[in-house]
Design a protein around this motif. Structure first.
Motif, PDB file in Angstrom:
ATOM      1  N   VAL A   1      -5.764  -0.422 -43.267  1.00  0.00           N
ATOM      2  CA  VAL A   1      -4.422   0.060 -43.608  1.00  0.00           C
ATOM      3  C   VAL A   1      -4.452   0.597 -45.045  1.00  0.00           C
ATOM      4  CG1 VAL A   1      -2.007  -0.573 -43.934  1.00  0.00           C
ATOM      5  CG2 VAL A   1      -3.323  -1.604 -42.081  1.00  0.00           C
ATOM      6  N   VAL A   2      -4.192   1.894 -45.220  1.00  0.00           N
ATOM      7  CA  VAL A   2      -4.250   2.468 -46.563  1.00  0.00           C
ATOM      8  C   VAL A   2      -2.874   2.853 -47.096  1.00  0.00           C
ATOM      9  CG1 VAL A   2      -6.630   3.292 -46.399  1.00  0.00           C
ATOM     10  CG2 VAL A   2      -4.756   4.750 -45.606  1.00  0.00           C
ATOM     11  N   GLY A   3      -1.876   2.813 -46.255  1.00  0.00           N
ATOM     12  CA  GLY A   3      -0.515   3.083 -46.719  1.00  0.00           C
ATOM     13  C   GLY A   3       0.421   2.227 -45.899  1.00  0.00           C
ATOM     14  N   HIS A   4       1.332   1.530 -46.549  1.00  0.00           N
ATOM     15  CA  HIS A   4       2.215   0.614 -45.821  1.00  0.00           C
ATOM     16  C   HIS A   4       3.542   0.518 -46.557  1.00  0.00           C
ATOM     17  CE1 HIS A   4       3.145  -3.805 -44.570  1.00  0.00           C
ATOM     18  NE2 HIS A   4       3.904  -2.934 -43.957  1.00  0.00           N
TER      19      HIS A   4
ATOM     20  N   ASN B   1       8.768  11.686 -46.133  1.00  0.00           N
ATOM     21  CA  ASN B   1       8.403  11.588 -47.552  1.00  0.00           C
ATOM     22  C   ASN B   1       7.219  10.662 -47.769  1.00  0.00           C
ATOM     23  OD1 ASN B   1      10.365  13.350 -48.305  1.00  0.00           O
ATOM     24  ND2 ASN B   1      11.820  11.795 -49.001  1.00  0.00           N
ATOM     25  N   LEU B   2       7.222   9.525 -47.082  1.00  0.00           N
ATOM     26  CA  LEU B   2       6.125   8.564 -47.240  1.00  0.00           C
ATOM     27  C   LEU B   2       4.802   9.180 -46.811  1.00  0.00           C
ATOM     28  CD1 LEU B   2       7.691   5.252 -45.865  1.00  0.00           C
ATOM     29  CD2 LEU B   2       6.995   5.692 -48.213  1.00  0.00           C
TER      30      LEU B   2
ATOM     31  N   GLU C   1       3.969  12.282 -46.356  1.00  0.00           N
ATOM     32  CA  GLU C   1       3.617  13.404 -47.220  1.00  0.00           C
ATOM     33  C   GLU C   1       2.906  12.901 -48.482  1.00  0.00           C
ATOM     34  OE1 GLU C   1       6.600  17.163 -47.204  1.00  0.00           O
ATOM     35  OE2 GLU C   1       7.093  15.552 -48.570  1.00  0.00           O
ATOM     36  N   THR C   2       3.480  11.853 -49.064  1.00  0.00           N
ATOM     37  CA  THR C   2       2.914  11.310 -50.299  1.00  0.00           C
ATOM     38  C   THR C   2       1.534  10.693 -50.052  1.00  0.00           C
ATOM     39  OG1 THR C   2       5.166  10.801 -50.979  1.00  0.00           O
ATOM     40  CG2 THR C   2       3.419   9.772 -52.242  1.00  0.00           C
TER      41      THR C   2
ATOM     42  N   ASN D   1      -1.660  13.041 -49.552  1.00  0.00           N
ATOM     43  CA  ASN D   1      -2.351  13.565 -50.729  1.00  0.00           C
ATOM     44  C   ASN D   1      -3.533  12.695 -51.109  1.00  0.00           C
ATOM     45  OD1 ASN D   1      -0.821  15.813 -51.294  1.00  0.00           O
ATOM     46  ND2 ASN D   1       0.784  14.571 -52.233  1.00  0.00           N
ATOM     47  N   MET D   2      -3.352  11.386 -50.916  1.00  0.00           N
ATOM     48  CA  MET D   2      -4.408  10.455 -51.323  1.00  0.00           C
ATOM     49  C   MET D   2      -5.424  10.258 -50.210  1.00  0.00           C
ATOM     50  SD  MET D   2      -2.293   7.459 -53.200  1.00  0.00           S
ATOM     51  CE  MET D   2      -0.967   7.315 -52.028  1.00  0.00           C
TER      52      MET D   2
END
Lengths: 340, 376
Positions: B230-233, B245-246, B248-249, B252-253
């Motif tokens: 899990v890299v975004g939560h 929005n989440l 999209e942000t 980038n990473m």
């Protein structure tokens, strides 16, 4: 005689000193939002490094900024005359819904293209004007009229698609979220054009000056024979225009003409952005540029915290605390300022 | 045709079984309709119109669904479920009227609606209700109990109150199993990703029961797939724009992300829009829950991996069917065991295999077998 002269001198001096001090304070307050934004950006860059301070992330911020900016711009003028507009979520949602059912979509056979876009914006302009007219002629507080219109617009939007929101299928409109020019997303270019229009209105037209005057003291305008009512109606109409553009772009960005999907959670962040930017809720102070900075502060804050991977259970709370801190630094306070 | 034959066979089998039961029983057969006793397995319970007294069939029965409105596709299916059951009642000659009790998201209005509806029907009422909030479930049941009608609730109720407290009027409480749904879409997503890779997690509104149950299901699946990272939560608060929005942000990473898990389809729509902008639509797996039309279409077209239908038709139609069985006396509510009073309704996992089917025709239901609504 001599004593009187000295006394009057000291009053003049005192007055001059006070003005100087006020001007100084004004200057600090004017630049406070920019300073807050700069500090915030620096801190996020220091913590997140290249993840935050990159061209692609800046593009993302610009993209996410477009719709909040449009909403906040419309609201700025309303707040500058000392009124408030609570219809935002409804009007924005309604124009998105109208856009959805008027252009090529998944619900009906309509395919009006650009005309559909214009009609959707026009509907919101009409609502803005209506709010203004009812507010000034029936003498009902603006928050009450606009609050009622939030529901009316939401209802009209729902009615337009009968409970099943349309998906936008127009080939040109669905392409827009992907398009960019000079590295900036197309949606942001639209927002920027509206921003330029607003700056022009505020700085270079008589109407722009009247807005400040109404916010400061309505009686001044009365005494020089300018219709305050007309100024107010025009302000609400302009706000309706901004909300309409926001709704259309929101619909395009999300690919849907759904009242609740597009028109949710816009109002309070917009109010916060306007206030954080330094426009006084009491009216007469601030302006469009302040709002731009305010919207940047709000967007950068969300973006930075998400990149930091702050635990979602505390992110919302942290966001609130930083907003509070920002407002504390940017809003003018003092005995003279009425806080309402 | 096959279905009818099958139903006929089942009906006769059940009749035979009941005769057999009567033979061994010492008590004489009741004069009214034969009520199913508690120790009987209800798996094969069938509404047999011939056992319903003509007087009941000639009485006007009032049917209602009490929901927030019909402003989203899921709620619309609940209403359609009632209309399907209404057709079934026409088929067996039951006089009835249907009504939509629209609460508009207000607790007071929902309770008042139910009170008026129950009072007007004077006991000849059955209703499906989706309580606006946990707290009003009991008030709704009470309103129905006062007039002698029958109600089945879904989704929301406090843990310490339930149908057993208002026997026989509060017949059942059901809810789709959110943990299971959350788990199933996770497994579908991880399989799509080939058991390894990076995922983003967009949770629903924090503190909301459905949101935390769905996330629990995700965690269960995650434990079984060690290759998934899990890299975004974060939470998207059920909203499309926030999810957009989440994602999209995060993109980038982590442009190399393999999948995006969303707690509902509205947010999956946002995720798909973000992927579209980044030119990644179709290469990154997206899952959601709710079976919104656009996501089911995306599943069919290969842009999304899976979604889950909470099956509103089944919830609305079968809940009313069970209440109907109680009103006619075909089942004796008091003798039902607790696991037939509160149970999970089956949700339908939609993947590329069945998405086209799902879009083409709503599922067919056999309302004479109401306990098919119980997840097994």
């Amino acid at each position: 005689m001599a004593r009187e002269a000295r006394a009057s001198m000291s009053i003049t001096e005192e007055f001059a000193a006070k003005i100087r001090k006020d001007n100084q304070k004004d200057k600090i307050i004017r630049f406070a939002p920019i300073i807050v934004l700069a500090v915030m950006s620096l801190v996020f860059s220091a913590i997140n490094g290249r993840n935050f301070a990159s061209v692609s992330n800046f593009t993302t911020i610009l993209n996410q900024l477009a719709i909040p900016l449009l909403v906040a711009l419309g609201l700025t003028f309303v707040i500058m005359i000392g009124s408030i507009d609570l219809s935002i979520n409804g009007t924005v949602g309604m124009s998105a819904a109208f856009l959805g059912v008027l252009v090529m979509n998944s619900r009906n056979g309509m395919d009006l293209g650009l005309a559909g876009v214009l009609l959707a914006v026009l509907a919101s302009v009409a609502v803005g004007m209506l709010i203004g007219l009812i507010h000034v002629h029936l003498k009902i507080p603006s928050f009450m009229v606009s609050f009622a219109f939030m529901f009316i617009c939401r209802g009209l939007g729902l009615l337009s698609y009968q409970g099943r929101p349309p998906r936008i299928l127009d080939p040109v409109l669905t392409e827009i979220p992907r398009m960019s020019f000079l590295g900036m997303p197309a949606i942001t270019w639209v927002a920027l054009s509206v921003l330029l229009l607003c700056i022009f209105i505020q700085e270079y037209t008589a109407f722009g000056r009247y807005i400040y005057a109404v916010g400061t003291d309505e009686t001044i305008l009365h005494s020089v024979g300018v219709s305050v009512k007309r100024v107010k109606v025009m302000v609400f109409t302009l706000a309706g225009f901004c909300f309409g553009i926001a709704g259309v772009l929101g619909g395009i960005r999300l690919g849907q003409g759904d009242v609740t999907v597009v028109g949710t959670g816009l109002m309070f962040p917009a109010q916060a952005a306007v206030v954080v930017g330094g426009t006084a809720l009491s009216g007469g102070k601030g302006g469009v540029i302040n709002t731009v900075v305010g919207v940047f502060i709000m967007t950068v804050l969300f973006n930075g915290l998400v990149i930091m991977r702050v635990n979602p259970y505390i992110r919302t709370g942290v966001e609130g605390l930083i907003i509070l801190a920002a407002v504390t630094l940017t809003v003018a306070r003092g005995a003279k300022v009425i806080s309402k | 045709m096959m279905k009818k034959v099958f139903a006929l066979v089942v009906v006769s089998a059940l009749c035979l079984a009941m005769f057999a039961a009567c033979d061994t029983a010492t008590a004489p057969a009741p004069a009214g309709p034969a009520a199913v006793a508690g120790d009987v397995d209800l798996t094969d319970f069938v509404i047999d119109p011939s056992l319903i007294p003509q007087a009941k069939l000639d009485t006007t029965l009032y049917l209602a669904v009490s929901i927030r409105g019909v402003d989203n596709p899921y709620l619309a299916t609940i209403y359609e479920g009632m209309m399907m059951f209404s057709e079934y009642l026409d088929g067996i000659g039951q006089k009835h009227e249907t009504q939509l009790l629209d609460s508009g998201g207000s607790n007071d209005r929902e309770v008042n609606n139910m009170r008026q509806f129950a009072a007007r029907a004077g006991g000849n009422a059955i209703a499906y209700s989706d309580p606006n909030e946990n707290a009003i479930a009991e008030a709704l049941a009470e309103a129905m109990a006062e007039s002698g009608g029958f109600i089945g609730t879904a989704w929301n109720k406090p843990a310490d109150v339930g149908p057993m407290d208002y026997t026989p009027n509060w017949v059942i409480h059901t809810s789709p199993d959110n943990v299971k749904s959350g788990y199933e879409i996770s497994v579908a997503l991880f399989e799509f990703m080939g058991d390894s890779g990076k995922v983003f997690v967009v949770e629903g509104m924090l503190g909301n029961t459905a949101a935390s149950d769905r996330y629990k299901g995700f965690e269960m699946a995650l434990a079984e797939y060690p290759g998934i990272e899990v890299v975004g939560h974060d939470t998207g608060n059920w909203a499309t724009a926030e999810a957009l929005n989440l994602v999209e942000t995060w993109l980038n990473m982590h442009p190399d992300v393999g999948g995006i898990w969303c707690a509902n389809d509205n947010m999956a729509t946002g995720a798909l829009q973000a992927l579209d902008r980044a030119g990644l639509r179709g290469t990154v797996g997206v899952v959601g829950i709710d079976a919104n039309t656009d996501i089911v279409e995306a599943v069919r077209d290969g842009y999304a991996v899976a979604t889950v239908s909470s099956n509103g038709w089944l919830q609305g139609g079968y809940t009313l069917a069970i209440c109907y069985a109680a009103w006619t006396g075909l089942i004796d509510v008091a003798s039902l065991s607790p696991d037939y009073r509160e149970f999970a309704t089956p949700a339908l996992l939609i993947t590329i295999d069945n998405a086209a089917d799902y879009l083409a025709n709503p599922p067919v239901f056999d309302f004479s077998r109401p306990f098919d609504a119980k997840d097994r």
